[in-house]
Design an enzyme around this catalytic site. Structure first.
Site, PDB file in Angstrom:
ATOM      1  CB  VAL A  73      -0.924   0.023   1.244  1.00  0.00           C
ATOM      2  CG1 VAL A  73      -1.666   1.354   1.339  1.00  0.00           C
ATOM      3  CG2 VAL A  73      -1.909  -1.131   1.210  1.00  0.00           C
ATOM      4  CB  ALA A 114       4.817   2.578   0.940  1.00  0.00           C
ATOM      5  CE  LYS A 115       5.353  -1.371   8.069  1.00  0.00           C
ATOM      6  NZ  LYS A 115       6.056  -0.441   8.954  1.00  0.00           N
ATOM      7  N   GLY A 116       4.160  -2.881   3.243  1.00  0.00           N
ATOM      8  CA  GLY A 116       3.793  -4.127   2.575  1.00  0.00           C
ATOM      9  C   GLY A 116       3.727  -5.239   3.594  1.00  0.00           C
TER      10      GLY A 116
END
Ligand code: GLU
Length: 420
Positions: free
Chosen positions: A60, A105-107
């Site tokens: 995201v 962001a992050k995943g």
């Protein structure tokens, strides 16, 4: 029954509440309530026994307003989209509050990595990298480690991305092994930052750090480094926990010995097997111990309303992302607890990630003294601006930190111009 905890709803409420204090119009900040891009991927992986398992992964990008998106990748069985969205948004505010030129962001992958062999983990990581490839890149979105990911995983991502590019691209991830472009000081940066922020807050509230008792939830990259760094500052670490149990010793735990213990043997040893004068305590007992400083350094939503009412520490420094629910935060504030919020307290990791990325882009290598000095300087400057804002507006440090961050983001939005 109370409603299920949704971390992204918490983010939206924090944004709205802060905007109200700032007197912003909805149109000035509404974009911050929406992630810019959300990608969900299915990841088929051939397991060692020949079967195929399909895992779910996410990336995201919450905001690219102030620069390329930046944020870690989490491997955990509880990873889901609302969590990844919240973690991505917290990265946006974290980078803004410490003033580094990134968005957030992050995943994550919904997986318990302890159940995978090293080869399975590598195949999963490579597949995930290939699936999120259109989104990532040194000028677009730069992943890094988070819970259950480390330098080895970052090395695989760098390799996989470079295979597609056809040339080495070290700047696509941070937190890599030093040998392939990682930065000195990155692995301990978040924990060291937690120590800096603890030192600063103790100074501001006029209490000595020497002899102060500390309870730390979590003994991973953040908790363990913070424990050792704080012990060096003279603090007494009386309690620490990992996933298996909590340990308590009124006289203070020998955290260096404890770290060596957890690193010994084939599989990481669990606290359960550790003796050395320590008594086992529950998670709830750890969080509500009569200590001077409490450091949640595990996952979200650990200090709930129920726990908050019984917290006895007068200072909390949030090593984890989102460890305190909004409802709990209110109770703690009413009870006079001073909280250094996550987006400031744990920003040391992304700050040194920024240094790593700068070194990669410039093909330069900084020495450790330079890195440590620069990290400390950025964090103290951010702490002072949050402290001053909180004093000036008569709000908590959390609201102060969000004011500093949202102000920068709203300004960037206005400078960049009208929406289409
Ligand atoms: N995962 C870390 C965090 O939550 C580090 C992110 C980064 O270095 O990009 O801040």
């Amino acid at each position: 029954m109370s409603k299920k905890y949704n971390p992204y709803e918490q983010v939206i409420k924090t944004i709205d509440d802060t905007a109200k204090v700032m007197g912003l119009k909805e149109s000035q900040y509404v974009t911050l309530k929406h992630a810019e891009r959300e990608l969900t991927v299915s990841l088929p992986v051939k397991m060692d026994d020949g079967t195929v398992k399909v895992f779910k992964g996410y990336r995201v990008q919450h905001s690219a307003l102030k620069g390329p998106c930046k944020g870690g990748i989490r491997y955990h069985q509880s990873v889901e989209i609302e969590e990844v969205k919240a973690l991505a948004a917290w990265m946006t505010f974290k980078c803004a509050v410490v003033n580094i030129p990134y968005g957030g962001a992050k995943g994550g992958i919904e997986v318990d990595p302890s159940e995978l062999s090293r080869d399975e983990l590598e195949r999963l990581t490579r597949r995930y990298t290939a699936s999120i490839l259109p989104l990532i890149g040194p000028e677009k979105d730069i992943p890094a480690p988070d819970i259950n990911t480390n330098a080895m995983v970052m090395g695989w991502i760098m390799d996989q991305y470079s295979m597609f590019a056809g040339y080495p691209v070290p700047g696509v991830v941070t937190g890599k092994p030093i040998d392939i472009g990682g930065s000195l000081g990155r692995s301990g940066a978040t924990g060291r930052g937690v120590m800096f922020m603890t030192r600063e807050i103790m100074h501001r509230v006029g209490k000595p750090i020497t002899g102060a008792s500390v309870a730390i939830q979590g003994f991973g990259k953040v908790g363990a480094t913070a424990a050792i760094a704080l012990q060096k500052q003279g603090a007494k670490i009386v309690a620490i926990s990992d996933v298996s149990t909590g340990l308590y010793n009124e006289q203070g735990l020998d955290v260096i010995k404890l770290k060596e213990f957890t690193e010994s043997g084939e599989k990481a040893k669990l606290f359960k097997d550790y003796k050395d004068g320590a008594k086992a305590i529950s998670n709830e007992e750890l969080l509500t111990l009569d200590v001077d400083i409490l450091i949640p350094a595990a996952t979200e939503n650990q200090i709930t309303e129920k726990i908050a009412a019984n917290v006895k520490a007068s200072v909390i420094v949030e090593g984890a992302n989102g460890p305190t629910s909004i409802e709990a935060d209110k109770i703690l504030t009413q009870n006079g607890v001073t909280i250094v919020p996550d987006i400031l307290a744990n920003a040391g990791g992304v700050i040194v990630s920024y240094f790593e990325w700068v070194q990669n882009i410039q093909s330069l290598m900084w020495d450790i003294e330079e890195i440590n000095r620069a990290q400390e300087k950025i964090m103290i400057r951010a702490f002072n601006s949050v402290w001053d804002t909180a004093q000036e507006k008569d709000v908590t440090l959390r609201t102060g930190a969000y004011i500093v961050a949202i102000d920068k983001l709203v300004r960037a939005r206005e400078i960049r111009g009208q929406m289409m």
